[in-house]
Scaffold this motif. Structure first.
Motif, PDB file in Angstrom:
ATOM      1  N   VAL A 135      24.006 -44.011  23.027  1.00 38.80           N
ATOM      2  CA  VAL A 135      24.177 -43.434  21.519  1.00 38.80           C
ATOM      3  C   VAL A 135      25.473 -43.111  21.279  1.00 38.80           C
ATOM      4  CG1 VAL A 135      23.078 -42.046  19.581  1.00 38.80           C
ATOM      5  CG2 VAL A 135      21.604 -42.740  21.176  1.00 38.80           C
ATOM      6  N   GLU A 136      25.977 -43.553  20.233  1.00 42.24           N
ATOM      7  CA  GLU A 136      27.372 -43.104  19.550  1.00 42.24           C
ATOM      8  C   GLU A 136      27.019 -41.998  18.382  1.00 42.24           C
ATOM      9  OE1 GLU A 136      30.048 -45.889  18.338  1.00 42.24           O
ATOM     10  OE2 GLU A 136      29.571 -47.143  20.202  1.00 42.24           O
ATOM     11  N   LEU A 137      27.449 -40.673  18.512  1.00 45.54           N
ATOM     12  CA  LEU A 137      26.862 -39.837  17.591  1.00 45.54           C
ATOM     13  C   LEU A 137      28.230 -38.894  16.985  1.00 45.54           C
ATOM     14  CD1 LEU A 137      26.593 -36.823  19.098  1.00 45.54           C
ATOM     15  CD2 LEU A 137      24.939 -38.203  20.126  1.00 45.54           C
ATOM     16  N   VAL A 138      27.884 -38.197  15.935  1.00 49.35           N
ATOM     17  CA  VAL A 138      28.975 -37.356  15.548  1.00 49.35           C
ATOM     18  C   VAL A 138      28.226 -36.072  15.253  1.00 49.35           C
ATOM     19  CG1 VAL A 138      30.548 -36.882  13.430  1.00 49.35           C
ATOM     20  CG2 VAL A 138      30.125 -39.346  14.108  1.00 49.35           C
ATOM     21  N   LEU A 139      28.725 -35.145  15.911  1.00 45.88           N
ATOM     22  CA  LEU A 139      28.144 -33.530  15.803  1.00 45.88           C
ATOM     23  C   LEU A 139      28.159 -33.131  14.465  1.00 45.88           C
ATOM     24  CD1 LEU A 139      28.990 -33.770  18.936  1.00 45.88           C
ATOM     25  CD2 LEU A 139      28.744 -31.509  18.952  1.00 45.88           C
ATOM     26  N   ARG A 140      27.110 -32.530  14.025  1.00 50.80           N
ATOM     27  CA  ARG A 140      26.871 -31.700  12.719  1.00 50.80           C
ATOM     28  C   ARG A 140      27.017 -30.477  12.830  1.00 50.80           C
ATOM     29  NH1 ARG A 140      22.438 -32.244  10.304  1.00 50.80           N
ATOM     30  NH2 ARG A 140      23.434 -32.052   8.186  1.00 50.80           N
ATOM     31  N   ASP A 141      26.880 -29.703  13.942  1.00 48.54           N
ATOM     32  CA  ASP A 141      27.101 -28.360  14.115  1.00 48.54           C
ATOM     33  C   ASP A 141      27.340 -28.055  15.481  1.00 48.54           C
ATOM     34  OD1 ASP A 141      26.430 -25.658  13.309  1.00 48.54           O
ATOM     35  OD2 ASP A 141      24.273 -26.115  13.344  1.00 48.54           O
ATOM     36  N   ASP A 142      27.665 -26.856  15.739  1.00 50.45           N
ATOM     37  CA  ASP A 142      27.995 -26.185  17.170  1.00 50.45           C
ATOM     38  C   ASP A 142      26.637 -26.401  17.976  1.00 50.45           C
ATOM     39  OD1 ASP A 142      30.659 -25.292  16.623  1.00 50.45           O
ATOM     40  OD2 ASP A 142      29.679 -23.766  15.177  1.00 50.45           O
ATOM     41  N   LEU A 192      32.532 -29.423  19.140  1.00 53.48           N
ATOM     42  CA  LEU A 192      32.723 -28.889  17.841  1.00 53.48           C
ATOM     43  C   LEU A 192      32.274 -29.849  16.639  1.00 53.48           C
ATOM     44  CD1 LEU A 192      36.393 -27.564  18.157  1.00 53.48           C
ATOM     45  CD2 LEU A 192      34.312 -26.353  18.387  1.00 53.48           C
ATOM     46  N   PRO A 193      31.802 -29.361  15.496  1.00 59.54           N
ATOM     47  CA  PRO A 193      31.263 -30.133  14.577  1.00 59.54           C
ATOM     48  C   PRO A 193      32.292 -31.171  14.215  1.00 59.54           C
ATOM     49  CG  PRO A 193      30.746 -27.887  14.119  1.00 59.54           C
ATOM     50  CD  PRO A 193      31.548 -28.069  15.523  1.00 59.54           C
ATOM     51  N   GLY A 194      32.079 -32.437  13.827  1.00 58.71           N
ATOM     52  CA  GLY A 194      32.797 -33.415  13.461  1.00 58.71           C
ATOM     53  C   GLY A 194      33.295 -34.377  14.761  1.00 58.71           C
ATOM     54  N   GLN A 195      32.892 -34.020  16.067  1.00 57.02           N
ATOM     55  CA  GLN A 195      33.598 -34.746  17.190  1.00 57.02           C
ATOM     56  C   GLN A 195      32.456 -35.877  17.351  1.00 57.02           C
ATOM     57  OE1 GLN A 195      34.533 -32.108  20.287  1.00 57.02           O
ATOM     58  NE2 GLN A 195      35.569 -33.443  21.333  1.00 57.02           N
ATOM     59  N   ARG A 196      33.088 -36.933  17.788  1.00 57.03           N
ATOM     60  CA  ARG A 196      32.374 -38.114  18.139  1.00 57.03           C
ATOM     61  C   ARG A 196      32.196 -38.477  19.387  1.00 57.03           C
ATOM     62  NH1 ARG A 196      31.129 -42.591  15.360  1.00 57.03           N
ATOM     63  NH2 ARG A 196      31.875 -42.018  13.499  1.00 57.03           N
ATOM     64  N   VAL A 197      31.188 -38.748  20.150  1.00 57.12           N
ATOM     65  CA  VAL A 197      30.929 -38.762  21.303  1.00 57.12           C
ATOM     66  C   VAL A 197      29.885 -39.848  21.774  1.00 57.12           C
ATOM     67  CG1 VAL A 197      31.361 -36.361  21.765  1.00 57.12           C
ATOM     68  CG2 VAL A 197      29.080 -37.202  21.498  1.00 57.12           C
ATOM     69  N   THR A 198      29.881 -40.229  22.817  1.00 57.47           N
ATOM     70  CA  THR A 198      28.792 -41.234  23.350  1.00 57.47           C
ATOM     71  C   THR A 198      28.053 -40.505  24.521  1.00 57.47           C
ATOM     72  OG1 THR A 198      30.290 -43.285  22.803  1.00 57.47           O
ATOM     73  CG2 THR A 198      28.291 -43.474  24.520  1.00 57.47           C
ATOM     74  N   ALA A 199      26.720 -40.885  24.198  1.00 54.34           N
ATOM     75  CA  ALA A 199      25.571 -39.986  25.376  1.00 54.34           C
ATOM     76  C   ALA A 199      24.623 -40.980  25.717  1.00 54.34           C
ATOM     77  CB  ALA A 199      25.200 -38.816  24.823  1.00 54.34           C
ATOM     78  N   GLN A 200      23.974 -40.877  26.810  1.00 57.35           N
ATOM     79  CA  GLN A 200      22.856 -41.788  27.247  1.00 57.35           C
ATOM     80  C   GLN A 200      21.752 -40.631  27.238  1.00 57.35           C
ATOM     81  OE1 GLN A 200      23.730 -43.772  30.953  1.00 57.35           O
ATOM     82  NE2 GLN A 200      25.089 -45.115  30.014  1.00 57.35           N
ATOM     83  N   GLY A 201      20.660 -40.952  26.737  1.00 57.66           N
ATOM     84  CA  GLY A 201      19.365 -40.276  26.888  1.00 57.66           C
ATOM     85  C   GLY A 201      18.112 -41.203  26.311  1.00 57.66           C
ATOM     86  N   ARG A 202      16.977 -40.314  26.353  1.00 55.25           N
ATOM     87  CA  ARG A 202      15.887 -40.920  25.857  1.00 55.25           C
ATOM     88  C   ARG A 202      15.329 -40.496  24.619  1.00 55.25           C
ATOM     89  NH1 ARG A 202      11.705 -43.787  28.703  1.00 55.25           N
ATOM     90  NH2 ARG A 202      13.057 -43.490  30.650  1.00 55.25           N
ATOM     91  N   LEU A 203      14.808 -41.165  23.675  1.00 59.66           N
ATOM     92  CA  LEU A 203      14.433 -40.956  22.332  1.00 59.66           C
ATOM     93  C   LEU A 203      12.941 -40.373  22.245  1.00 59.66           C
ATOM     94  CD1 LEU A 203      15.717 -43.717  20.085  1.00 59.66           C
ATOM     95  CD2 LEU A 203      16.923 -41.700  20.353  1.00 59.66           C
TER      96      LEU A 203
END
Length: 290
Positions: A135-142, A192-203
């Motif tokens: 997943v490529e995601l953007v944090l919305r909160d701390d 931090l909020p607004g930071q874009r990251v990639t992670a691997q996991g299970r939904l």
């Protein structure tokens, strides 16, 4: 002259004692401090319809908005005399009914549009399969620590927008959709909020009752793509400085002070948080937590 004075004075009711008639304005039976609640029904109906829609499907919320719209049109047409002559009592309160129905239309239709995104078929299929994804995601909160079982590593709760999901079989789903990330690796703590990251996991499926589309459980570290926006970096520096200043304090006041000042509850003692919840004062320490 005396005759003129007598003529004027012969009408004592022209100027009653205590002032002129203009000193006592006519009253319509309603005091000046009575609030105007004509739009209260619309606002309350909109909020209640939106809340109810979060527990429905998009189709059910759309149907609710459509039924309310038809009823509002029929009641309005009756009040205008198009569908017969309304009774006097109905004319007095009928527009309040129309306002309530319009509020239902607004709340249910807006929520329905958001539910269409939350319950999109491609995302729902991956969630139902509990599929492992990248997943490529953007944090919305701390990232927030949550209480876990004794003897297990601490878990961080991260609210994020899931922009792109890629399953192991090559399926790609484009968002964004709202998600919750449950992470155990300490590298998530410094994001931090607004930071874009990639992670691997299970939904996994969320609890429901809000706009969260999926819960992503990850065990490894995130892969950052650039830094957070400068405003979030400045806020993070402020929170870190306040935490350092509170370190010499005992656990309870040292964790409470950042929560009251900037909404940082990462060090808040569970007993203090329970006290705030019992007294209904959690809003005082929830300025950042969303």
């Amino acid at each position: 002259m005396s005759t003129r004075r007598n003529a004027v004075g012969s009408h004592p009711t022209d100027q009653p004692a205590g002032g002129t008639p203009h000193d006592a304005p006519a009253s319509d039976g309603h005091g000046p401090d009575v609030p105007d609640l004509r739009l209260a029904g619309l606002a309350v109906a909109a909020w209640l319809a939106a809340l109810a829609g979060l527990h429905l499907t998009a189709a059910a919320a759309t149907a609710l908005a459509a039924v309310a719209a038809v009823l509002a049109a029929l009641v309005g047409a009756h009040l205008l005399g198009v569908l017969g002559r309304p009774a006097a009592r109905f004319r007095r309160h009928g527009w309040i009914v129309v306002a309530v129905l319009v509020g239902v239309v607004c709340g249910a239709s807006v929520t329905s549009a958001r539910l269409v995104v939350r319950d999109a078929a491609p995302v729902r299929a991956l969630v139902d399969e509990r599929a492992p994804v990248t997943v490529e995601l953007v944090l919305r909160d701390d990232p927030r620590p949550v209480r876990g079982a004794a003897g297990r590593p601490a878990t961080l709760l991260v609210r994020a927008d899931l922009d792109h999901l890629t399953a192991r079989d090559g399926r790609r789903v484009a968002g964004p959709v709202r998600g919750l990330v449950l992470a155990s690796h300490p590298a998530w703590r410094g994001l931090l909020p607004g930071q874009r990251v990639t992670a691997q996991g299970r939904l996994a499926a969320p609890r429901g009752g809000d706009l969260t589309a999926a819960v992503l459980t990850v065990t490894g570290p995130p892969t950052p793509h650039g830094s957070a926006p400068w405003l979030q970096r400045a806020a993070g520096t402020l929170r870190a400085g306040l935490q350092r200043a509170c370190e010499p304090l005992p656990d309870e006041p040292g964790g409470l002070l950042p929560g009251l000042v900037v909404g940082d509850t990462s060090r808040l003692a569970p007993a203090v948080e329970a006290d705030f919840r019992t007294t209904g004062m959690t809003h005082a320490i929830a300025t950042v937590r969303r």
